[in-house]
Design a protein around this motif. Structure first.
Motif, PDB file in Angstrom:
ATOM      1  N   UNK A  54       0.849  -1.091   0.145  1.00  5.86           N
ATOM      2  CA  UNK A  54       0.150   0.079   0.008  1.00  5.86           C
ATOM      3  C   UNK A  54       0.685   1.205   0.000  1.00  5.86           C
ATOM      4  N   UNK A  55       1.909   1.372   0.777  1.00  4.61           N
ATOM      5  CA  UNK A  55       2.905   2.411   0.734  1.00  4.61           C
ATOM      6  C   UNK A  55       3.644   2.563  -0.517  1.00  4.61           C
ATOM      7  N   UNK A  56       3.976   1.258  -1.189  1.00  5.37           N
ATOM      8  CA  UNK A  56       4.718   1.520  -2.278  1.00  5.37           C
ATOM      9  C   UNK A  56       3.735   1.938  -3.235  1.00  5.37           C
ATOM     10  N   UNK A  57       2.454   1.697  -3.463  1.00  4.99           N
ATOM     11  CA  UNK A  57       1.401   2.056  -4.314  1.00  4.99           C
ATOM     12  C   UNK A  57       1.189   3.624  -4.218  1.00  4.99           C
ATOM     13  N   UNK A  58       1.280   4.058  -2.975  1.00  2.00           N
ATOM     14  CA  UNK A  58       1.012   5.512  -2.674  1.00  2.00           C
ATOM     15  C   UNK A  58       2.321   6.222  -3.228  1.00  2.00           C
ATOM     16  N   UNK A  59       3.562   5.837  -2.981  1.00  2.00           N
ATOM     17  CA  UNK A  59       4.688   6.231  -3.665  1.00  2.00           C
ATOM     18  C   UNK A  59       4.787   6.279  -4.995  1.00  2.00           C
ATOM     19  N   UNK A  60       4.247   5.296  -5.605  1.00  2.00           N
ATOM     20  CA  UNK A  60       4.271   5.272  -7.125  1.00  2.00           C
ATOM     21  C   UNK A  60       3.419   6.063  -7.862  1.00  2.00           C
ATOM     22  N   UNK A  61       2.105   6.663  -7.054  1.00  2.00           N
ATOM     23  CA  UNK A  61       0.975   7.467  -7.398  1.00  2.00           C
ATOM     24  C   UNK A  61       1.734   8.702  -7.484  1.00  2.00           C
TER      25      UNK A  61
END
Length: 289
Positions: free
Chosen positions: A126-133
């Motif tokens: 989830x944190x990785x997805x937020x970072x990629x966004x």
């Protein structure tokens, strides 16, 4: 001059629903990790089905931005080289890992170690997805997006939406008094910071300009959208803070919002977030234009 239209609505829905899902998963996930009440943790884990549903709705909505959902597979063409491809890939991993976590909670009561593993893994995804966004939109050639306000607004959307949706998932459960208290406190602070961040973004959009206009003036009736967002957000903040303060001063140890009021707040918050996110997309301005 352009209008806020439905063209960017799929991306608005996608980003908001994924961020709500991330925030809710992490906030409740932290509680599950440290809770000593195994039965309550299992019950909450089973309700993560609703978070997964939000993720899937957001993912499906995003494909309509491509004209047809069948083109969604093309988003993987530059995996590892483009943030768009990375974002889509991590979204798939996030949903898949969350799904496995939920299945373990539903059908393997005694596999606490495995469930804990996938809980932690999903939280990091989830944190990785937020970072990629965030990286996807922080583009040097798009100065109206390329600032710390972009990731800040995404993080705050996670906290606001996650704290509210988390409380919705806890309805009719006997939880420790501190859990709804913490969720409300996080949500109220995040909402206040979100309004401040939005005002700073508006200021940035006003000074992001070309030879003939600035980013904000590209949008018809932009003042109306700003006023509506601020009016809704201010009203929610006052009501939410009032509920929190009244409950804090009463004899109640737990600050729980009544279901009807919680639903109204969620609808209003989502409306305000849609307005601010739609405005975010509408002020897109590339260098040289």
């Amino acid at each position: 001059m352009i209008n806020i239209n439905t063209h960017d609505l799929p991306l608005v829905i996608y980003t908001l629903l994924q961020q709500i899902s991330i925030g809710c998963f992490i906030l409740l996930g932290i509680f599950i990790l440290f809770s000593k009440d195994r039965m309550l943790s299992t019950t909450i884990s089973k309700r993560f089905f609703f978070i997964i549903a939000l993720m899937l709705i957001g993912l499906i909505a995003s494909t309509f931005h491509l004209g047809t959902p069948l083109r969604g597979i093309n988003a993987f063409n530059r995996l590892g080289k483009a943030w768009l491809s990375n974002e889509v890939f991590i979204t798939g991993l996030f949903i898949g890992s969350a799904g496995i976590f939920w299945l373990i909670a539903m059908f393997s009561y005694y596999s606490s170690g495995l469930r804990r593993l996938f809980l932690i893994l999903t939280m990091f995804l989830g944190l990785a997805l937020l970072g990629s966004m965030s990286m996807l939109y922080m583009i040097e050639t798009v100065p109206s997006w390329d600032s710390w306000y972009t990731p800040a607004s995404f993080i705050l959307s996670c906290l606001i939406g996650g704290s509210l949706f988390g409380q919705l998932m806890l309805l009719r459960l006997k939880t420790p008094a501190y859990l709804p208290n913490i969720l409300n406190f996080i949500g109220i602070i995040a909402l206040f910071l979100s309004v401040i961040t939005f005002l700073l973004q508006v200021n940035l959009w006003q000074i992001t300009e070309s030879a003939i206009t600035n980013a904000l003036m590209q949008v018809n009736d932009y003042k109306m959208y700003i006023h509506v967002y601020l009016s809704i957000s201010s009203m929610i903040f006052i009501v939410w803070l009032g509920i929190y303060m009244c409950a804090s001063n009463s004899n109640s140890n737990s600050i729980k919002i009544k279901p009807t009021m919680l639903f109204i707040i969620i609808v209003l918050v989502f409306t305000a977030q849609v307005i601010s996110r739609a405005l975010f997309y509408a002020v897109h301005m590339s260098v040289g234009l």
